[in-house]
Design a protein around this motif. Structure first.
Motif, short mmCIF file in Angstrom:
data_model
loop_
_atom_site.label_atom_id
_atom_site.label_comp_id
_atom_site.label_asym_id
_atom_site.label_seq_id
_atom_site.Cartn_x
_atom_site.Cartn_y
_atom_site.Cartn_z
N CYS A 52 0.82 -1.22 0.00
CA CYS A 52 0.00 0.00 0.00
C CYS A 52 0.85 1.27 0.00
CB CYS A 52 -0.98 0.00 1.17
SG CYS A 52 -2.15 -1.36 1.11
N LYS A 53 1.82 1.30 -0.92
CA LYS A 53 2.70 2.46 -1.06
C LYS A 53 2.50 3.10 -2.43
CE LYS A 53 6.46 0.80 1.89
NZ LYS A 53 7.89 0.46 1.91
N VAL A 54 2.65 4.42 -2.47
CA VAL A 54 2.62 5.14 -3.73
C VAL A 54 3.88 4.77 -4.50
CG1 VAL A 54 2.72 7.42 -4.81
CG2 VAL A 54 1.32 7.07 -2.75
N GLN A 55 3.69 4.28 -5.72
CA GLN A 55 4.84 3.93 -6.55
C GLN A 55 4.72 4.64 -7.88
OE1 GLN A 55 4.95 -0.29 -7.32
NE2 GLN A 55 2.78 -0.37 -7.74
N GLY A 56 5.58 5.56 -8.09
CA GLY A 56 5.65 6.26 -9.36
C GLY A 56 6.78 5.66 -10.16
N ILE A 57 7.87 6.41 -10.25
CA ILE A 57 9.00 5.93 -11.05
C ILE A 57 9.86 4.91 -10.30
CG2 ILE A 57 9.10 7.96 -12.52
CD1 ILE A 57 11.58 8.82 -10.79
N LYS A 86 -0.98 5.39 6.50
CA LYS A 86 -0.42 6.33 7.49
C LYS A 86 -0.96 7.74 7.31
CE LYS A 86 4.11 5.04 9.19
NZ LYS A 86 5.54 5.20 9.04
N TYR A 87 -1.20 8.10 6.05
CA TYR A 87 -1.63 9.47 5.74
C TYR A 87 -2.84 9.41 4.81
CZ TYR A 87 3.21 10.06 7.21
OH TYR A 87 4.39 10.01 7.90
N PRO A 88 -3.99 8.95 5.30
CA PRO A 88 -5.16 8.79 4.43
C PRO A 88 -5.59 10.10 3.79
CG PRO A 88 -5.74 8.42 6.75
CD PRO A 88 -4.27 8.64 6.69
N GLY A 89 -5.83 10.05 2.48
CA GLY A 89 -6.36 11.20 1.75
C GLY A 89 -5.34 12.23 1.32
N VAL A 90 -4.13 12.22 1.86
CA VAL A 90 -3.15 13.26 1.56
C VAL A 90 -2.75 13.21 0.08
CG1 VAL A 90 -0.81 14.11 2.06
CG2 VAL A 90 -2.30 13.38 3.93
#
Length: 184
Positions: A19-24, A98-102
């Motif tokens: 559940c992590k943001v993965q861009g490049i 950890k930071y919902p919605g941010v």
């Protein structure tokens, strides 16, 4: 005659599970992600969807998904650097729980580059230019393309074909190995 284009998001990756943001950030497919790619390849073959060429992102999670689909369907495969996921700058590796919605709110700020990443405006320019080129190629060469890419890119492609509010745009999602069809 209308031309079609298909898009899919890569199979499940390690950071999808975490559940992590993965861009490049280049995160690998999980065993489930590999299985999803095989299932999509089979679905394409059995459905009779006409695809002439697969274009894919250089990141391994998309490239590996594309290779599986291409091999199982006997399709040519082309690396398309513009299909790389957006650079989310300070949000790379951001944990959703950890930071919902941010991050959801940040995606509505189209000119913001996430402190060193790529803004939505720049991403839109990159993807819209690619789609404009593929439309011409599709019509001129009578080709149908499958783009194997990422969630952020799929969201931008969706906005090319659909009018959306900022809230709708930031909420648009494509599941792992979900295939979508668009008509130019």
């Amino acid at each position: 005659m209308k031309s079609h284009i298909y898009i899919t998001r890569h199979g499940e990756s390690q950071w999808n599970v975490e559940c992590k943001v993965q861009g490049i950030t280049d995160t690998p497919l999980t065993s489930k992600g590999i299985e999803q790619a095989h299932e999509l390849a089979k679905k394409i073959k059995e459905s009779g969807i006409k695809i002439d060429e697969i274009l894919h992102s250089p990141l391994s999670r998309a490239a590996d998904t594309a290779k599986i689909i291409a091999e199982e369907n006997g399709l040519p495969l082309t690396l398309e650097p513009r299909l790389v996921e957006q650079n989310f700058g300070e949000y790379e590796g951001h944990e959703w729980k950890k930071y919902p919605g941010v991050f959801h709110e940040a995606k509505k700020q189209f000119a913001c580059d996430y402190n060193g990443g790529e803004s939505m405006l720049r991403l839109g320019q990159r993807i819209y230019n690619l789609l404009d080129e593929l439309k011409v190629r599709s019509e001129k060469e009578n080709k149908t393309f499958l783009l194997v890419t990422h969630g952020g890119i799929a969201r931008m492609i969706h906005s090319y074909f659909n009018s959306e509010t900022n809230e709708e745009f930031s909420s648009t999602n494509t599941g792992n190995c979900e295939i979508k069809e668009y008509v130019f």
